[in-house]
Design a protein around this motif. Structure first.
Motif, mmCIF file in Angstrom:
data_model
loop_
_atom_site.group_PDB
_atom_site.id
_atom_site.type_symbol
_atom_site.label_atom_id
_atom_site.label_comp_id
_atom_site.label_asym_id
_atom_site.label_seq_id
_atom_site.Cartn_x
_atom_site.Cartn_y
_atom_site.Cartn_z
ATOM 1 N N LYS A 34 -18.597 -81.770 16.121
ATOM 2 C CA LYS A 34 -19.846 -81.812 16.888
ATOM 3 C C LYS A 34 -20.140 -80.471 17.574
ATOM 4 N N LYS A 35 -19.137 -79.585 17.644
ATOM 5 C CA LYS A 35 -19.328 -78.274 18.269
ATOM 6 C C LYS A 35 -19.913 -77.245 17.304
ATOM 7 N N ILE A 36 -19.973 -77.575 16.018
ATOM 8 C CA ILE A 36 -20.513 -76.640 15.028
ATOM 9 C C ILE A 36 -22.015 -76.480 15.242
ATOM 10 N N THR A 37 -22.452 -75.255 15.385
ATOM 11 C CA THR A 37 -23.873 -74.978 15.593
ATOM 12 C C THR A 37 -24.548 -74.561 14.291
ATOM 13 N N ILE A 38 -25.874 -74.572 14.301
ATOM 14 C CA ILE A 38 -26.622 -74.059 13.150
ATOM 15 C C ILE A 38 -26.294 -72.584 12.957
ATOM 16 N N ASN A 39 -26.110 -71.873 14.053
ATOM 17 C CA ASN A 39 -25.714 -70.468 13.992
ATOM 18 C C ASN A 39 -24.401 -70.297 13.228
ATOM 19 N N ASP A 40 -23.438 -71.177 13.462
ATOM 20 C CA ASP A 40 -22.174 -71.116 12.728
ATOM 21 C C ASP A 40 -22.404 -71.337 11.232
ATOM 22 N N LEU A 41 -23.256 -72.284 10.911
ATOM 23 C CA LEU A 41 -23.540 -72.575 9.505
ATOM 24 C C LEU A 41 -24.238 -71.397 8.833
ATOM 25 N N LEU A 42 -25.172 -70.781 9.528
ATOM 26 C CA LEU A 42 -25.882 -69.638 8.963
ATOM 27 C C LEU A 42 -24.927 -68.470 8.699
ATOM 28 N N HIS A 43 -23.864 -68.384 9.482
ATOM 29 C CA HIS A 43 -22.886 -67.306 9.303
ATOM 30 C C HIS A 43 -21.731 -67.705 8.388
ATOM 31 N N MET A 44 -21.799 -68.897 7.767
ATOM 32 C CA MET A 44 -20.686 -69.395 6.943
ATOM 33 C C MET A 44 -19.402 -69.417 7.771
ATOM 34 N N ASN A 45 -19.521 -69.758 9.043
ATOM 35 C CA ASN A 45 -18.404 -69.660 9.960
ATOM 36 C C ASN A 45 -18.190 -70.970 10.711
ATOM 37 N N SER A 46 -18.320 -72.077 9.987
ATOM 38 C CA SER A 46 -18.213 -73.401 10.611
ATOM 39 C C SER A 46 -16.780 -73.849 10.831
ATOM 40 N N GLY A 47 -15.855 -73.313 10.042
ATOM 41 C CA GLY A 47 -14.466 -73.778 10.094
ATOM 42 C C GLY A 47 -14.202 -74.962 9.191
ATOM 43 N N LEU A 48 -15.222 -75.409 8.457
ATOM 44 C CA LEU A 48 -15.079 -76.560 7.566
ATOM 45 C C LEU A 48 -14.375 -76.169 6.262
ATOM 46 N N GLU A 49 -13.650 -77.104 5.726
ATOM 47 C CA GLU A 49 -12.984 -76.907 4.449
ATOM 48 C C GLU A 49 -14.014 -76.778 3.327
ATOM 49 N N TRP A 50 -13.776 -75.857 2.400
ATOM 50 C CA TRP A 50 -14.639 -75.724 1.223
ATOM 51 C C TRP A 50 -13.992 -74.798 0.215
ATOM 52 N N GLU A 51 -14.028 -75.172 -1.066
ATOM 53 C CA GLU A 51 -13.502 -74.332 -2.135
ATOM 54 C C GLU A 51 -14.653 -73.860 -3.017
ATOM 55 N N GLU A 52 -14.877 -72.568 -3.026
ATOM 56 C CA GLU A 52 -15.959 -71.954 -3.807
ATOM 57 C C GLU A 52 -15.338 -71.268 -5.022
ATOM 58 N N ASP A 53 -15.042 -72.036 -6.053
ATOM 59 C CA ASP A 53 -14.403 -71.506 -7.259
ATOM 60 C C ASP A 53 -15.138 -72.051 -8.468
ATOM 61 N N TYR A 54 -15.800 -71.144 -9.221
ATOM 62 C CA TYR A 54 -16.611 -71.563 -10.361
ATOM 63 C C TYR A 54 -15.812 -71.662 -11.655
ATOM 64 N N GLY A 55 -14.538 -71.294 -11.601
ATOM 65 C CA GLY A 55 -13.736 -71.304 -12.809
ATOM 66 C C GLY A 55 -12.992 -72.595 -13.047
ATOM 67 N N LYS A 56 -13.202 -73.594 -12.195
ATOM 68 C CA LYS A 56 -12.490 -74.860 -12.342
ATOM 69 C C LYS A 56 -13.274 -75.968 -11.642
ATOM 70 N N ILE A 57 -12.719 -77.173 -11.666
ATOM 71 C CA ILE A 57 -13.310 -78.272 -10.908
ATOM 72 C C ILE A 57 -13.017 -78.013 -9.433
ATOM 73 N N SER A 58 -14.026 -77.737 -8.667
ATOM 74 C CA SER A 58 -13.868 -77.398 -7.256
ATOM 75 C C SER A 58 -15.019 -78.002 -6.470
ATOM 76 N N ASP A 59 -15.039 -77.779 -5.182
ATOM 77 C CA ASP A 59 -16.121 -78.322 -4.355
ATOM 78 C C ASP A 59 -17.487 -77.865 -4.854
ATOM 79 N N VAL A 60 -17.598 -76.590 -5.180
ATOM 80 C CA VAL A 60 -18.915 -76.061 -5.548
ATOM 81 C C VAL A 60 -19.367 -76.552 -6.926
#
Length: 453
Positions: free
Chosen positions: A234-260
């Motif tokens: 609940k402390k994550i701000t829109i500003n954090d999201l705009l900076h890709m700095n939310s602290g949330l888990e995410w895997e950005e890998d296009y070479g395999k089955i990943s989150d993205v």
């Protein structure tokens, strides 16, 4: 002989197990990517199936897919050796959408209302050509530009005949609002619409600057996500999201089955893909590039409007059509959300207009679309990025490109799409292509070095 057969049988079994465990689960993504790519390239830009397969889809594993276009129903089906058939449907105004078997193609849908402004102004503020009164096709020659050096840098960015290494499709260089260089590869021209991939992220972020200027949104407030209200998220701000700095888990890998890849090629509602992720870091102190974050922002943007139609219209009326990016189109997911992370299309000249808007700090021919401070905001490094990233724009503050000025900031997309803004040089450079291995440092340095400040 029996021993040889046994060895062969074991090897075959190992191969089958490998295919079942490693390859088969990827077929959904392979045929999904292929179907979406063919549908978009064909119905948005008019490319032939052969051109798309030999150009856009000549990627490892993606080239396994077999594709069929249905011109009448306007959809594409793709499969890998008859397995895992996927379908992408095209709708005018919304682009191509990868759909599943549950999707009702007969269901009514909203389409953005477009306002194609016409005036008698030359590019970039209108559609008229800049007056070409000089032998080199330009209407102005700047005494401080070494045109031989500039043209050499642009020419060197393209493959020579028979080569397929640099894979540049188009380049435009704009100095003081004047086109000083423009070149296209065979098969492309100023009217060709090209996918910007993650350059669309920078476009998506801009709407938050527009809403903030309108007094309708405070980006420093917590993100309006109901699922986060009972835990630390609940402390994550829109500003954090705009900076890709939310602290949330995410895997950005296009070479395999990943989150993205699951989001782009499986999910019905891409705005939800990041929401269920746990915190693995601290907001504003854990930079992690995430396409899921951008589509979450697209969902937040949608919540600012009473109706889906208002959301669709806002995307074009306040920015895209406002600055004359009339070729531009952002595609939607199955739930009608703009895929703000990845699926923005436009001509090279129209992508350049977006860069010019930021060069002029939000002012478009006298009208201020976002506050001047917003341009500084997106170009200020975020915590943990080592000067590489701002607010949905990449930066050169950390010196990634040694031959380019450090005040350069840019929208960047898969396979080397770039809209680069140089405030200190009154310059915008756009490069569209199909290779991440392109020598951006040499190219940017060559163009900038041709201009004496």
């Amino acid at each position: 002989m029996k021993k040889i057969l046994k060895i062969f049988a074991v090897l075959l079994l190992i191969a089958l197990i490998y295919l079942r465990i490693e390859i088969y689960p990827q077929l959904d993504l392979i045929s999904g990517f292929s179907a979406k790519s063919v549908a978009s390239g064909h119905f948005i830009d008019g490319r032939s199936l052969e051109t798309i397969q030999q150009g856009d889809n000549d990627i490892d594993k993606i080239d396994w897919a077999t594709n069929k276009i249905d011109e009448k129903q306007r959809f594409v089906t793709s499969s890998v050796y008859g397995l895992k058939t996927r379908k992408a449907t095209y709708r005018e105004g919304l682009g191509a959408t990868l759909i599943n078997d549950d999707y009702d193609v007969s269901k009514p849908y909203n389409v953005p209302k477009r306002n194609f402004i016409k005036n008698d102004l030359p590019f970039p503020y209108g559609e008229k050509e800049q007056k070409a009164s000089l032998p080199n096709g330009l209407d102005t020659v700047f005494a401080n530009i070494d045109y031989a050096k500039l043209n050499a840098a642009v020419e060197n960015a393209f493959d020579k005949k028979g080569e397929k290494n640099k894979r540049t499709r188009s380049i435009i260089v704009i100095y003081k609002d004047k086109i000083i260089a423009e070149k296209y590869a065979d098969g492309f021209n100023k009217n060709s619409k090209i996918l910007g991939w993650s350059m669309t992220k920078s476009l998506t972020a801009t709407y938050f600057g527009i809403l903030q200027k309108q007094g309708k949104l405070d980006i420093m407030k917590p993100a309006p996500i109901g699922e986060w209200q009972n835990d630390e998220r609940k402390k994550i701000t829109i500003n954090d999201l705009l900076h890709m700095n939310s602290g949330l888990e995410w895997e950005e890998d296009y070479g395999k089955i990943s989150d993205v890849t699951k989001m782009l090629f499986i999910a019905e509602d891409m705005t939800q893909s990041q929401i269920d992720k746990p915190l693995v870091g601290k907001p504003n102190n854990s930079w992690n590039y995430s396409s899921g974050t951008t589509n979450l922002l697209s969902g937040i943007l949608r919540k600012q409007f009473k109706t889906h139609q208002d959301y669709l219209d806002f995307w074009y009326s306040t920015l895209i059509d406002k600055i004359g990016m009339h070729s531009a189109l952002t595609e939607v997911d199955m739930k009608g959300n703009f895929v703000g992370s990845s699926y923005g299309w436009a001509t090279t000249r129209d992508w350049a207009k977006f860069g010019l808007l930021y060069l002029h700090k939000g002012n478009w021919n006298g009208e201020q679309l976002f506050d001047e401070s917003w341009a500084k905001y997106v170009a200020t490094p975020t915590n943990g990025s080592n000067g590489k990233y701002g607010a949905h724009f990449w930066l050169n503050a950390g010196g990634r490109f040694p031959n380019a000025p450090k005040d350069m900031f840019y929208a960047s997309g898969y396979q080397g799409q770039m809209v680069a803004i140089f405030p200190s040089h009154d310059l915008v450079i756009v490069r569209m292509g199909l290779s991440e291995e392109f020598d951006f440092n040499g190219f940017l340095g060559g163009v900038v070095g041709s201009i004496k400040n």
